[in-house]
Every structure is written in structure tokens, then in C-alpha cells.
Scaffold this motif. Sequence first.
Motif, PDB file in Angstrom:
ATOM      1  N   ILE A 227      -8.183   0.157  -2.758  1.00  0.00           N
ATOM      2  CA  ILE A 227      -8.643  -0.282  -1.547  1.00  0.00           C
ATOM      3  C   ILE A 227      -9.407   0.825  -0.841  1.00  0.00           C
ATOM      4  O   ILE A 227      -9.647   0.393   0.411  1.00  0.00           O
TER       5      ILE A 227
ATOM      6  N   ASN B  76      -5.447   4.107  -2.074  1.00  0.00           N
ATOM      7  CA  ASN B  76      -6.909   4.294  -1.673  1.00  0.00           C
ATOM      8  C   ASN B  76      -7.554   5.731  -2.001  1.00  0.00           C
ATOM      9  O   ASN B  76      -8.488   5.917  -1.736  1.00  0.00           O
TER      10      ASN B  76
ATOM     11  N   MET C 246      -3.389  -5.936   7.883  1.00  0.00           N
ATOM     12  CA  MET C 246      -2.454  -4.722   7.524  1.00  0.00           C
ATOM     13  C   MET C 246      -1.251  -4.786   8.444  1.00  0.00           C
ATOM     14  O   MET C 246      -0.978  -5.846   8.822  1.00  0.00           O
ATOM     15  N   SER C 247      -0.258  -3.906   8.277  1.00  0.00           N
ATOM     16  CA  SER C 247       0.752  -4.042   8.987  1.00  0.00           C
ATOM     17  C   SER C 247       0.619  -4.482  10.468  1.00  0.00           C
ATOM     18  O   SER C 247       1.748  -5.249  10.885  1.00  0.00           O
TER      19      SER C 247
ATOM     20  N   MET D 284     -13.483  -8.290   1.803  1.00  0.00           N
ATOM     21  CA  MET D 284     -12.564  -7.459   2.187  1.00  0.00           C
ATOM     22  C   MET D 284     -12.983  -7.015   3.744  1.00  0.00           C
ATOM     23  O   MET D 284     -14.175  -6.849   3.583  1.00  0.00           O
TER      24      MET D 284
ATOM     25  N   LYS E 192      -0.063   4.458  -0.418  1.00  0.00           N
ATOM     26  CA  LYS E 192      -0.677   5.851  -0.350  1.00  0.00           C
ATOM     27  C   LYS E 192       0.155   6.818   0.480  1.00  0.00           C
ATOM     28  O   LYS E 192      -0.238   7.954   0.193  1.00  0.00           O
ATOM     29  N   TYR E 193       0.990   6.542   1.194  1.00  0.00           N
ATOM     30  CA  TYR E 193       1.916   7.494   2.046  1.00  0.00           C
ATOM     31  C   TYR E 193       3.043   7.902   1.338  1.00  0.00           C
ATOM     32  O   TYR E 193       3.748   8.693   1.796  1.00  0.00           O
TER      33      TYR E 193
ATOM     34  N   MET F 239     -11.715  -4.532   7.265  1.00  0.00           N
ATOM     35  CA  MET F 239     -10.733  -4.165   8.052  1.00  0.00           C
ATOM     36  C   MET F 239     -10.989  -4.357   9.567  1.00  0.00           C
ATOM     37  O   MET F 239     -12.195  -4.026   9.876  1.00  0.00           O
TER      38      MET F 239
ATOM     39  N   VAL G 161       0.838  -1.342  -0.103  1.00  0.00           N
ATOM     40  CA  VAL G 161      -0.105   0.060  -0.037  1.00  0.00           C
ATOM     41  C   VAL G 161       0.894   1.034   0.075  1.00  0.00           C
ATOM     42  O   VAL G 161       1.572   1.609   0.875  1.00  0.00           O
TER      43      VAL G 161
ATOM     44  N   ARG H 146      -2.841  -6.363   2.950  1.00  0.00           N
ATOM     45  CA  ARG H 146      -2.625  -4.993   2.291  1.00  0.00           C
ATOM     46  C   ARG H 146      -1.734  -4.268   3.369  1.00  0.00           C
ATOM     47  O   ARG H 146      -1.919  -4.001   4.501  1.00  0.00           O
ATOM     48  N   ILE H 147      -0.391  -4.280   2.852  1.00  0.00           N
ATOM     49  CA  ILE H 147       0.675  -3.781   3.676  1.00  0.00           C
ATOM     50  C   ILE H 147       1.202  -2.498   3.492  1.00  0.00           C
ATOM     51  O   ILE H 147       1.959  -2.068   2.437  1.00  0.00           O
ATOM     52  N   GLY H 148       1.096  -1.310   4.334  1.00  0.00           N
ATOM     53  CA  GLY H 148       1.628  -0.022   3.956  1.00  0.00           C
ATOM     54  C   GLY H 148       3.049   0.170   4.904  1.00  0.00           C
ATOM     55  O   GLY H 148       3.828   0.082   4.242  1.00  0.00           O
ATOM     56  N   SER H 149       2.843   0.878   5.988  1.00  0.00           N
ATOM     57  CA  SER H 149       3.730   1.280   6.744  1.00  0.00           C
ATOM     58  C   SER H 149       4.973   0.324   7.004  1.00  0.00           C
ATOM     59  O   SER H 149       5.957   0.590   6.974  1.00  0.00           O
TER      60      SER H 149
HETATM   61  C1  LIG Z   1      -3.663   2.358   4.653  1.00  0.00           C
HETATM   62  C2  LIG Z   1      -4.551   1.142   4.441  1.00  0.00           C
HETATM   63  C3  LIG Z   1      -3.872  -0.252   4.391  1.00  0.00           C
HETATM   64  C4  LIG Z   1      -2.482  -0.338   5.012  1.00  0.00           C
HETATM   65  O1  LIG Z   1      -2.146   0.116   6.247  1.00  0.00           O
HETATM   66  P1  LIG Z   1      -0.954  -0.001   6.952  1.00  0.00           P
HETATM   67  O2  LIG Z   1      -1.239  -0.126   8.523  1.00  0.00           O
HETATM   68  O3  LIG Z   1      -0.240   1.059   6.935  1.00  0.00           O
HETATM   69  O4  LIG Z   1      -0.298  -1.310   6.507  1.00  0.00           O
HETATM   70  C5  LIG Z   1      -4.457  -1.394   4.278  1.00  0.00           C
HETATM   71  N1  LIG Z   1      -6.123  -1.066   4.111  1.00  0.00           N
HETATM   72  C6  LIG Z   1      -6.573  -0.159   3.623  1.00  0.00           C
HETATM   73  C7  LIG Z   1      -7.980  -0.079   3.092  1.00  0.00           C
HETATM   74  C8  LIG Z   1      -5.812   1.200   3.957  1.00  0.00           C
HETATM   75  O5  LIG Z   1      -6.411   2.369   3.644  1.00  0.00           O
END
Ligand SMILES: *Cc1c(COP(=O)(O)O)cnc(C)c1O
Length: 229
Positions: free
Chosen positions: A77, A56, A199-200, A156, A35-36, A158, A33, A215-218
Motif C-alpha cells: 500500500i 507500506n 482507514m481507521s 485507491m 506496518k507498525y 487517501m 495494515v 485499509r485498517i492499521g491502528s
Molecule cells: C498506514 C496506512 C493505512 C492504515 O492507517 P491507520 O490509520 O492506522 O488505519 C492505510 N493506508 C495506507 C496507505 C497507510 O500507509
Amino acid sequence: MAVQNNVNEIKQTIKEVCEKTGRNPDEITIIAVTKYVTIERANEAIAAGITDLGENRLEGFQEKHSTIGNKATWHFIGSLQSRKVKELASNIDFLHSLDRMSLAKELNKRLKRPLSCFVQVNTSGEASKHGLSPETALSFIKELAQYSQIKVVGLMTMAPLDAEEELIRGSFRKLRELRDEISQKKWDHAPCNFLSMGMSNDYQIAIEEGATHIRIGSALVGTSEPGGE
Ligand SMILES: *Cc1c(COP(=O)(O)O)cnc(C)c1O
């Protein structure tokens, strides 16, 4: 931390969780992910062997897609407004946030080929979260049969943020049970085999509970330049 190190660490964790739970790591797609972070950082993820990117917001998606293009598989996402469908629909490979009939209708109108969609379900019950209630998801998916361009490949969710592990786990488990119920219907338009969750901070738990797309961002690309965590 270099993206490559993060990728190695995440893959090692996936391997360990899979060994523990008798799963095959090949069943799990890592979505980075971005986005940042900048395009450069997204490109680093690709150089580190990541094949799937997630954004996103329309603007962030367009910025990265215009440079990276078909070097990645693209996942959208975030929640999607119907008026933005036109600019997005033909460039994404997966949509993770299908949550209402009006959006399905608009997508169906704009798409020139079937789109793989995850139906977003609110399994935590938190008012701030998007997604259908678990009780309404099945009938919603059944009704999507009328839209020939929408293919429901999975669900999906969260999990609640910063919650007790048991609450997070319960939220993922609920999604898996719902997925099992829907995939057993063998609807042509909704094979519904996949689970986009984790996620993370909670992807290990998600994998234990059956995630196929994390879905892994940070933890993967960080949150900002240069090289932030
Ligand atoms: C930002 C986001 C993520 C990733 O989040 P992290 O905690 O940074 O891994 C995953 N899914 C969705 C829908 C997001 O908006």
C-alpha cells in the motif's frame, strides 16, 4: 485491546453501515495494515480471521511475508520506488500505489504473471499526498493497455487527515465517480471495479461512499507492542 475484539468491532461496524446503505458486507475486504506492529501481532490478526495483510515498506513486507507466506493475501500500500520492484513484484497479490508510467514499465518488465493494481489518485489536492490528479487518471489508465502484466482492478485514495467529514466524504466520492467513469469504458486491461479507501478514522464514511477494500492499521492491530491502540 486483543486483535480479535478489534476485528469483531470492525465487522460489526461494517455490518451496521452496510445495513444503513443497502450494501452487502461480503463486498468489503478488510486489509489489516501491519506496518507498525510485529509478526506476532500480524499472526494474531490471521488467527482472528483476517485474510488480507497490507504493508507500506519493502523491509516490513519482506519480514512478514517470509514468515507468514501464503497464509495471507498480500497488499502493498505504500509508494514504491522502481528500484525496489524486482524484490517485491512476484510476492505481492495487489499493489495499491501505481501512480506513474515509469513504475508500470518496470513492473511489466519484472512480472512473470499479471499483477492486480490499484491506481492511486490524489483526490484531496494536498501536495503531500501521492497519486495522480483526478484529471489525468483516465488517460493514464488508458495508456497502461500497452503493459500486458498490469491489470487495473480499481482506484485507491487517501482522504485528507483530520479534516471535516464533508471534505473526507467528497474525496471518497470523487474516487467513486472516477471509478464509474473508467469501468464504463470496459477496457480489457482495466475492469476497475474496486475502490481502496478508508482507514481507521474514516472507514465508515468510505463504506458509505462505496469502498470495497478498507485499509485498517491502528484500529485493528494497534500501533505497537504490547497491545497498543
Ligand atoms: C498506514 C496506512 C493505512 C492504515 O492507517 P491507520 O490509520 O492506522 O488505519 C492505510 N493506508 C495506507 C496507505 C497507510 O500507509
